[in-house]
Enzyme design. Structure first.
Site, PDB file in Angstrom:
ATOM      1  N   GLU A 144       0.829  -1.212   0.000  1.00 29.42           N
ATOM      2  CA  GLU A 144       0.000   0.000   0.000  1.00 29.42           C
ATOM      3  C   GLU A 144       0.867   1.267   0.000  1.00 29.42           C
ATOM      4  O   GLU A 144       0.746   2.138   0.869  1.00 29.42           O
ATOM      5  CB  GLU A 144      -0.945  -0.010   1.199  1.00 29.42           C
ATOM      6  CG  GLU A 144      -1.975  -1.132   1.089  1.00 29.42           C
ATOM      7  CD  GLU A 144      -3.030  -1.123   2.171  1.00 29.42           C
ATOM      8  OE1 GLU A 144      -2.777  -0.569   3.249  1.00 29.42           O
ATOM      9  OE2 GLU A 144      -4.119  -1.680   1.946  1.00 29.42           O
ATOM     10  N   GLU A 161      -5.596  -8.253  -1.218  1.00 26.32           N
ATOM     11  CA  GLU A 161      -6.244  -8.120   0.091  1.00 26.32           C
ATOM     12  C   GLU A 161      -7.704  -7.789  -0.143  1.00 26.32           C
ATOM     13  O   GLU A 161      -8.020  -6.931  -0.964  1.00 26.32           O
ATOM     14  CB  GLU A 161      -5.637  -6.974   0.916  1.00 26.32           C
ATOM     15  CG  GLU A 161      -4.323  -7.271   1.542  1.00 26.32           C
ATOM     16  CD  GLU A 161      -3.841  -6.145   2.460  1.00 26.32           C
ATOM     17  OE1 GLU A 161      -4.677  -5.471   3.100  1.00 26.32           O
ATOM     18  OE2 GLU A 161      -2.622  -5.951   2.525  1.00 26.32           O
TER      19      GLU A 161
END
Ligand code: BG6
Length: 491
Positions: free
Chosen positions: A198, A389
């Site tokens: 991320e 995810e």
């Protein structure tokens, strides 16, 4: 509607959220090791000493310490990541459970501080290298393909203190050396690599605090950090390809879809600008190998002057990623109008969407947003994609019969798998899906154990009590069926 034959099915984790053993076998301290437990209403804190005095500051993943601070473990605070779910000692049992579910992939990250305890050593720590070798060999035994995140929110504390959270070009060399060590040592065992988890969270989290709270300095810090990380990532991609032509390297973006609240053109434009800053910026640099046109506007907005060299530009152009991978949990709503109903979650803040349901932590369930995201990003980059995810954080209860009936989680995942199917039908080259927290783990945002994502329940609470025993939930048997039927049987 079927998934491609070689589609990778599995789950995702991060070293600091599962391993525990934070000071075992030569491991150094990472930023997460000085991060306390929090809750829905209480932030997690980084604990440190400044001028000899013990202090704390709210922690957000990826953020660093104040200047001059020395990260310190406060004997009176609780640090959930120190033990986590003890994967370090129980990896065999856990991987066996994943294998029995039918996993063909397992996303895991490596703790940088197991390999280079401070981050700037000449030689790697052999015990750390050995641990991951054992883990990868265990995966291989079951035919599970590891997907390895090189850096997942746990920079070595020493480097973070010394170089003020990536505010020094030297960080690039430390990271590249670490990444190269992994590519060399695990050649033949690992082929899928993700450079930074991320990566866009550096910008995303600023936005969630609101521009009125965050000053230009914070943006300048974030943009410079990102530039060094982009170069580090690009150089790692190049090295990965040179060391083993089989290596496939991806970026990893926190994928939040933003919608305009109203058709007011100001809302629509603002939404586009938020997407550019928070989502496209990082994806564009890592997938296209250069800064996009709108960077100028973004930098001007916050008076950003990057330290960027001609060699950096060359590295970016030569180190484009092979696949686009992202996390997806929820969408967010943008408006220039005044709204009463505000929500925040997953580094994002905006107006409440009246069409969606929200979790206890304020995260919206929006499977259509996943389809939207896949279609938009595939068109933008034309690269194979992976959802690395996705999941629902919820409180699970053990029923009187000893079972865990997590039908809410099954329902969430089912809707998102259907959304992926639609995107594949529309032509998106989606190659894998790893649900977040395939086994219960420590929440990154709150430090709670009670915010559970797993198919496997872990007996541990928010204060660190519990046997750490593993119990498969209802969703465990459901996902097994999904994998066995190649995504056809979702009932
Ligand atoms: C992602 C992170 O942001 O979301 C994970 O990559 C994190 O590390 C996950 O755990 C879920 O967030 P949280 O705060 O519920 O743990």
């Amino acid at each position: 509607m079927t998934f491609p034959k070689n589609f990778l099915w599995g789950g995702a984790t991060a070293a600091n959220q599962i391993e525990g053993a934070y000071d075992v076998d030569g491991k150094g301290l990472s930023v997460t090791d000085i991060t306390t437990a929090g809750s829905l209403n209480e932030p997690r804190y980084l604990t440190y000493k400044l001028n000899g005095k013990l202090e704390k500051t709210p922690a957000v993943p990826g953020a660093g310490l104040p200047k001059g601070a020395v990260g310190t473990i406060d004997p009176n605070a609780y640090y959930p990541n120190h033990v986590a779910i003890d994967f370090y000692h129980r990896y065999k049992e856990d991987i066996k459970l994943f294998a029995e579910m039918g996993f063909t992939t397992f996303r895991i990250s490596i703790a940088w501080t197991r390999i280079f305890p401070k981050g700037d050593e000449e030689k790697p720590n052999q015990a750390g290298l050995d641990f991951y070798r054992r883990v990868f060999e265990e995966c291989k035994k079951y035919g599970i393909e590891p997907i390895v995140t090189i850096s997942h929110y746990e920079d070595p504390l020493y480097l973070s203190e010394k170089y003020n959270d990536w505010q020094d070009r030297k960080m690039i060399d430390f990271y590249v050396k670490y990444a190269k060590t992994l590519f060399i040592k695990y050649k033949g065992l690992v082929k899928y690599w993700l450079t930074f988890n991320e990566i866009n969270s550096a910008l995303l989290m600023l936005n969630s605090f609101g521009n009125d709270v965050v000053d230009n300095k914070a943006y300048q810090h974030a943009y410079q950090k990102l530039h060094y990380q982009f170069v580090a990532s690009a150089r790692a991609v190049k090295a990965a390809h040179e060391i083993d032509s089989e290596n496939i390297v991806g970026n990893m973006i926190c994928g939040v879809v933003d919608y305009p609240l109203t058709p007011d053109p100001e809302d629509v434009l603002a939404t586009r600008h938020v997407m550019e800053q928070n989502i496209y910026y990082c994806g564009d640099v890592q997938c296209k190998g250069k800064y996009p046109t709108y960077s100028k506007r973004l930098w001007n907005e916050h008076n950003v002057h990057l330290d960027i060299t001609e060699q950096d530009k060359k590295d970016l152009a030569e180190g484009k990623v092979d696949i686009y991978t992202f996390s997806y949990y929820m969408s967010n709503v943008i408006t220039k109008h005044k709204v009463e109903d505000k929500v925040s979650g997953n580094f994002s803040a905006g107006a409440k969407n009246p069409y969606l349901k929200y979790s206890e932590w304020g995260w919206a369930t929006d499977p259509t947003g996943l389809q939207y995201y896949l279609e938009v990003m595939y068109d933008r980059y034309d690269l194979p994609m992976m959802v690395v995810e996705n999941g629902l954080g919820a409180i699970d209860k053990i029923a009187a019969d000893g079972k865990i009936y997590d039908d809410y989680r099954i329902d969430y995942l089912r809707q998102h798998i259907k959304a992926m199917q639609k995107a594949i039908d529309d032509g998106v080259d989606l190659i894998g899906y790893t649900t977040w927290g395939c086994i219960d783990l420590v929440s990154a945002g709150t430090g709670q154990m009670s915010k559970r994502y797993g198919f496997i329940y872990v007996d541990r609470d928010d204060e660190g009590n519990g046997s750490l025993d593993r119990i498969p939930k209802e969703s465990y048997y459901w996902y097994k069926k999904v994998i066995n039927s190649q995504g056809k049987d979702l009932d």
